[in-house]
Design an enzyme around this catalytic site. Structure first.
Site, PDB file in Angstrom:
ATOM      1  CD  GLU A  89      14.768   2.089  53.965  1.00  0.00           C
ATOM      2  OE1 GLU A  89      14.682   0.858  54.181  1.00  0.00           O
ATOM      3  OE2 GLU A  89      14.523   2.595  52.867  1.00  0.00           O
ATOM      4  CB  CYS A 109       4.224   3.681  57.821  1.00  0.00           C
ATOM      5  SG  CYS A 109       3.083   5.079  57.768  1.00  0.00           S
ATOM      6  CB  CYS A 113       0.322   5.336  51.098  1.00  0.00           C
ATOM      7  SG  CYS A 113       0.024   6.635  52.302  1.00  0.00           S
ATOM      8  N   GLY A 156       7.895   5.772  57.949  1.00  0.00           N
ATOM      9  CA  GLY A 156       7.054   6.216  59.057  1.00  0.00           C
ATOM     10  C   GLY A 156       6.293   7.492  58.794  1.00  0.00           C
ATOM     11  CD  GLU A 157       2.224  10.897  58.904  1.00  0.00           C
ATOM     12  OE1 GLU A 157       2.239  10.775  57.674  1.00  0.00           O
ATOM     13  OE2 GLU A 157       2.370  12.007  59.471  1.00  0.00           O
ATOM     14  CB  SER A 188       7.074  14.629  54.586  1.00  0.00           C
ATOM     15  OG  SER A 188       6.170  14.126  53.628  1.00  0.00           O
ATOM     16  CB  SER A 211       2.085  12.819  51.205  1.00  0.00           C
ATOM     17  OG  SER A 211       3.446  12.848  51.569  1.00  0.00           O
ATOM     18  CG  LEU A 212      -2.885  16.836  47.470  1.00  0.00           C
ATOM     19  CD1 LEU A 212      -3.925  16.796  48.574  1.00  0.00           C
ATOM     20  CD2 LEU A 212      -2.847  18.241  46.842  1.00  0.00           C
ATOM     21  CG  HIS A 213       0.729  11.418  46.943  1.00  0.00           C
ATOM     22  ND1 HIS A 213       1.831  12.171  46.604  1.00  0.00           N
ATOM     23  CD2 HIS A 213       1.095  10.730  48.070  1.00  0.00           C
ATOM     24  CE1 HIS A 213       2.805  11.940  47.472  1.00  0.00           C
ATOM     25  NE2 HIS A 213       2.388  11.094  48.373  1.00  0.00           N
TER      26      HIS A 213
HETATM   27  N1  SAH Z   1       4.743   9.373  55.983  1.00  0.00           N
HETATM   28  C1  SAH Z   1       5.122  10.644  55.518  1.00  0.00           C
HETATM   29  C2  SAH Z   1       6.620  10.777  55.329  1.00  0.00           C
HETATM   30  C3  SAH Z   1       7.334   9.588  54.772  1.00  0.00           C
HETATM   31  S1  SAH Z   1       6.936   9.176  53.105  1.00  0.00           S
HETATM   32  C4  SAH Z   1       4.376  10.994  54.250  1.00  0.00           C
HETATM   33  O1  SAH Z   1       3.716  10.138  53.684  1.00  0.00           O
HETATM   34  O2  SAH Z   1       4.435  12.151  53.856  1.00  0.00           O
HETATM   35  C5  SAH Z   1       7.774  10.466  52.241  1.00  0.00           C
HETATM   36  C6  SAH Z   1       7.290  10.704  50.825  1.00  0.00           C
HETATM   37  O3  SAH Z   1       7.705   9.607  49.979  1.00  0.00           O
HETATM   38  C7  SAH Z   1       5.782  10.787  50.718  1.00  0.00           C
HETATM   39  O4  SAH Z   1       5.392  11.870  49.930  1.00  0.00           O
HETATM   40  C8  SAH Z   1       5.458   9.472  50.064  1.00  0.00           C
HETATM   41  O5  SAH Z   1       4.230   9.531  49.425  1.00  0.00           O
HETATM   42  C9  SAH Z   1       6.629   9.273  49.147  1.00  0.00           C
HETATM   43  N2  SAH Z   1       6.797   7.908  48.623  1.00  0.00           N
HETATM   44  C10 SAH Z   1       6.466   6.736  49.187  1.00  0.00           C
HETATM   45  N3  SAH Z   1       6.766   5.701  48.376  1.00  0.00           N
HETATM   46  C11 SAH Z   1       7.306   6.234  47.253  1.00  0.00           C
HETATM   47  C12 SAH Z   1       7.816   5.692  46.033  1.00  0.00           C
HETATM   48  N4  SAH Z   1       7.849   4.381  45.825  1.00  0.00           N
HETATM   49  N5  SAH Z   1       8.279   6.558  45.093  1.00  0.00           N
HETATM   50  C13 SAH Z   1       8.275   7.895  45.326  1.00  0.00           C
HETATM   51  N6  SAH Z   1       7.828   8.467  46.456  1.00  0.00           N
HETATM   52  C14 SAH Z   1       7.330   7.649  47.405  1.00  0.00           C
HETATM   53 FE1  SF4 Z   2       3.340   5.822  55.602  1.00  0.00          FE
HETATM   54 FE2  SF4 Z   2       4.173   7.942  54.204  1.00  0.00          FE
HETATM   55 FE3  SF4 Z   2       4.420   5.451  53.242  1.00  0.00          FE
HETATM   56 FE4  SF4 Z   2       2.025   6.557  53.424  1.00  0.00          FE
HETATM   57  S1  SF4 Z   2       3.708   7.263  52.130  1.00  0.00           S
HETATM   58  S2  SF4 Z   2       2.544   4.467  54.032  1.00  0.00           S
HETATM   59  S3  SF4 Z   2       2.212   7.710  55.283  1.00  0.00           S
HETATM   60  S4  SF4 Z   2       5.424   6.277  55.019  1.00  0.00           S
END
Ligand code: SAH
Ligand code: SF4
Length: 340
Positions: A89, A109, A113, A156-157, A188, A211-213
């Site tokens: 998508e 991916c 996470c 994806g990553e 990202s 993506s620190l979180h």
């Molecule tokens: N894999 C990479 C890029 C794709 S995810 C990464 O993790 O950075 C892109 C961003 O969307 C990341 O910061 C991820 O943590 C965030 N994300 C994933 N699921 C989400 C959700 N349900 N609500 C808000 N952000 C989300």
């Molecule tokens: Fe993969 Fe990014 Fe989703 Fe984590 S947040 S599972 S790295 S797509």
């Protein structure tokens, strides 16, 4: 057969030299593909009949197959089907500074996470550069818009598919092609340390988001499996290396999950963690999904977290919420299709 959209201009020049043609033909082909947007080699009238025929034998030309499009105010979401029937998508967002497209880099991916739909479905395969480029072309064609900004934040990553991502950036950044400026492209990553270091030495001025979180390993381990391989100390060391070598600024993404990482103590710890770094924090309201138990933080909690960061001298923004109605968070649309 390779799809023509996955070829860099340099590779196309080498190709033309190898078949005894001038390398300027690569520029002509790029203009046909990305400026005039033809849909077959037979329309490339200035390259010569022989070259047209040879191109038809050597490259394929299929666009991405658009399955569905869902629209909301300022956001549209696209579900594509690839040649092997896998689905990915892309999300188009209209900002006041232009149109930004969030594209996918893999089918699923493997980073796992715990809050993310894409991770729940696991990686099936990497996308190639041509499949990434064609997400842009298909959306521009369908929506009749020009996309000015690209974020690699879909499924994806990106750093688990480094080579094709770099090739993609090269193709879309080409002046005679889509010509999207490197400062308008953001990659990202969930924090693949060796690739962050490699990217630090990459010469184009592409933006990096991490993506620190979470402000510490205890919380990050709970929500991101990758933290076990690359804990926060290692991640921060890689980001410092990136900052020193690239002279660019970094964005830290921070999803606010109710009761998990949204306390004022977390905000303070986060400020200390990034103190002195050329960065800012992007707070992201969590997009809830039916399969995952995490909840988004309350509005007041988000604002208090924001204020606490400010008070501690940290640059911070809150991401505008896009498309919660159209399941715009990473992987949600594909996931809902898979369940059906
Ligand atoms: N894999 C990479 C890029 C794709 S995810 C990464 O993790 O950075 C892109 C961003 O969307 C990341 O910061 C991820 O943590 C965030 N994300 C994933 N699921 C989400 C959700 N349900 N609500 C808000 N952000 C989300
Ligand atoms: Fe993969 Fe990014 Fe989703 Fe984590 S947040 S599972 S790295 S797509």
């Amino acid at each position: 057969m390779k799809n023509i959209y996955g070829i860099t201009k340099e590779e196309l020049e080498e190709y033309f030299l190898s078949i005894g043609e001038g390398k300027f033909k690569a520029t002509q082909v790029f203009e046909w593909l990305y400026k005039k947007r033809v849909t077959s080699f037979s329309e490339m009238t200035n390259v010569g009949k022989k070259v047209m025929e040879q191109l038809t034998l050597d490259f394929s030309f299929e666009p991405l197959h658009l399955l569905t499009k869902t629209e909301d105010i300022d956001v549209s979401k696209y579900l594509f089907e690839l040649e092997d029937k896998n689905r990915i998508e892309a999300v188009l967002m209209n900002h006041d500074y232009g149109n930004s497209l969030c594209i996918s880099t893999q089918v699923g991916c493997n980073m796992g996470c715990h809050f993310c739909e894409s991770g729940r479905l696991k990686k099936v395969r990497n996308l190639n550069a041509g499949e990434m480029v064609r997400q842009i072309l298909a959306v521009e064609e369908s929506q009749k818009v020009r996309i000015s900004h690209i974020v690699l934040m879909g499924i994806g990553e990106p750093f688990d598919n480094y080579e094709e991502v770099i090739r993609f950036i090269d193709i879309v950044n080409t002046p005679k092609g889509l010509d999207i400026g490197s400062r308008h492209i953001t990659v990202s990553t969930s924090g693949i340390v060796p690739k962050i270091k490699e990217f630090a030495l990459y010469p184009k001025q592409v933006n990096l988001a991490i993506s620190l979180h979470a402000p510490n390993n205890e919380i990050r381990n709970q929500i991101m499996d990758i933290n076990k391989a690359y804990p926060i100390e290692k991640l921060m060391e890689a980001v410092r290396f990136y900052l020193e070598n690239s002279n660019r600024r970094v964005t830290f993404e921070y999803i606010l999950l109710k009761g998990v990482n949204d306390s004022l103590a977390c905000a303070k710890e986060l400020s200390s963690l990034v103190r002195g770094m050329n960065c800012y924090i992007n707070l992201i309201p969590y997009n809830e999904t039916s399969h995952i138990e995490y909840k988004k933080s309350d509005k007041n909690t988000i604002l208090a977290f924001y204020d606490e960061l400010k008070k501690n001298g940290t640059s911070v923004t809150i991401r505008r919420e896009f498309g919660s109605k159209v399941s715009a968070a990473c992987g949600q649309l594909r996931a809902s299709y898979k369940e059906e």
